[in-house]
Design a protein around this motif. Structure first.
Motif, PDB file in Angstrom:
ATOM      1  N   CYS A 196      20.778  -5.238  13.599  1.00 36.81           N
ATOM      2  CA  CYS A 196      20.781  -4.993  12.155  1.00 36.81           C
ATOM      3  C   CYS A 196      22.044  -4.237  11.777  1.00 36.81           C
ATOM      4  N   TRP A 250      17.478 -12.301  15.989  1.00 34.05           N
ATOM      5  CA  TRP A 250      16.493 -11.260  15.711  1.00 34.05           C
ATOM      6  C   TRP A 250      16.496 -10.930  14.221  1.00 34.05           C
ATOM      7  N   PRO A 251      15.342 -10.896  13.552  1.00 37.01           N
ATOM      8  CA  PRO A 251      15.297 -10.467  12.147  1.00 37.01           C
ATOM      9  C   PRO A 251      15.805  -9.028  12.028  1.00 37.01           C
ATOM     10  N   THR A 274      11.931  -5.744   9.812  1.00 37.02           N
ATOM     11  CA  THR A 274      10.583  -6.288   9.727  1.00 37.02           C
ATOM     12  C   THR A 274       9.641  -5.167   9.312  1.00 37.02           C
ATOM     13  N   GLU A 293      10.418  -2.014  11.648  1.00 37.60           N
ATOM     14  CA  GLU A 293      11.115  -2.372  12.886  1.00 37.60           C
ATOM     15  C   GLU A 293      12.541  -2.782  12.529  1.00 37.60           C
ATOM     16  N   SER A 296      15.244  -2.941  19.742  1.00 35.76           N
ATOM     17  CA  SER A 296      14.921  -2.547  18.377  1.00 35.76           C
ATOM     18  C   SER A 296      14.549  -1.077  18.318  1.00 35.76           C
ATOM     19  N   ARG A 310       6.174  -3.723   8.969  1.00 39.35           N
ATOM     20  CA  ARG A 310       4.860  -3.947   9.547  1.00 39.35           C
ATOM     21  C   ARG A 310       3.878  -2.934   8.980  1.00 39.35           C
TER      22      ARG A 310
END
Length: 260
Positions: free
Chosen positions: A66, A50-51, A54, A61, A156, A56
């Motif tokens: 993380c 998973w990044p 992010t 997100e 997330s 947007r």
């Protein structure tokens, strides 16, 4: 701490693999902090790909995996301040995850404070891949308790663009210079009004919303009426009376700062 009842680590893991006796593994700083004799498997989310962050059009997100170090580098002042509320070493910063801090549901969890103060939404995945969203302010229901059901995982947290960019004021107190947060109050301008978020002092987050910038007495009445006395935490990090006093004091300080 060794989890000597664990016999298997599933990596990578995701929805549909959970069974009784499993636990989702992120950074592990909370998971390995105490005995958990009921566990037999760990489902590793760190290899899910998973990044971490992010950006947007509608906001930021944050993946549950993380790390605090990754989040602190996102460039937002209030985000960095909440990360520093960990008062943890760089080793913890590079291992502990945003999702783990939320799911541990400790009153002093600064990611709870951040998400609640910025109107964050948690994306939750069910065992069969079903999805639901819950406000961060409602995700934690008490000390070490959340809305997560068996087999669900936190995917997330979404921080909406407008709250993320709004002016904020921050107050935090601990009994010791490097101690766990005893009180954490965040104020945020919300249009013409104000939102005040109280965590660390209480067993779950409390968000007080005012459609217009309130007078001092209005804030004090709201703190008294909307946060029950029994909601304040009593432990080695502070007595309820001290936490309640600082909550009232900081609520006025953030109101005054944002009104000015």
């Amino acid at each position: 701490m060794d989890l000597n009842t664990v016999t298997e680590v599933v990596s990578p893991a995701g929805p549909g693999q959970w069974r009784p006796g499993d636990a989702w593994l992120g950074g592990g700083t909370a998971l390995f902090a105490e005995p958990r004799p009921h566990l037999s498997r760990l489902l590793d989310l760190t290899t899910a790909g998973w990044p971490a962050l992010t950006m947007r059009a509608d906001g930021l997100e944050i993946a549950a995996t993380c790390t605090i170090a990754e989040l602190a580098a996102s460039g937002h002042d209030i985000v960095e301040r909440c990360c520093h509320a960990f008062l943890a070493s760089f080793k913890i910063w590079n291992v502990a995850t945003v999702g783990g801090n939320l799911c541990a549901a400790l009153p002093a969890g600064p990611m709870i404070a951040l998400g609640a103060a910025l109107d964050g939404k948690c994306l939750i995945l069910g065992p069969e891949g079903e999805r639901r969203e819950v406000a961060v302010s409602e995700f934690v229901t008490g000390e070490a308790t959340t809305v997560l059901r068996d087999g669900e995982l936190l995917r997330s947290v979404h921080l909406p663009k407008l709250p993320l960019l709004s002016p904020t004021a921050y107050r935090q107190a601990s009994l010791h210079a490097h101690g766990r947060s005893g009180v954490l109050v965040i104020g945020r301008r919300a249009g013409d009004g104000l939102a005040i978020t109280v965590t660390a002092a209480t067993r779950r987050p409390y968000v007080l919303r005012f459609p217009e910038m309130p007078e001092p007495e209005v804030v004090q009445i709201a703190v008294t009426e909307r946060i029950p006395e029994e909601a304040y935490v009593r432990d080695v990090h502070g007595l309820p009376a001290w936490r309640r006093h600082l909550t009232r004091l900081y609520a006025e300080e953030v109101r005054r700062e944002l009104a000015g």
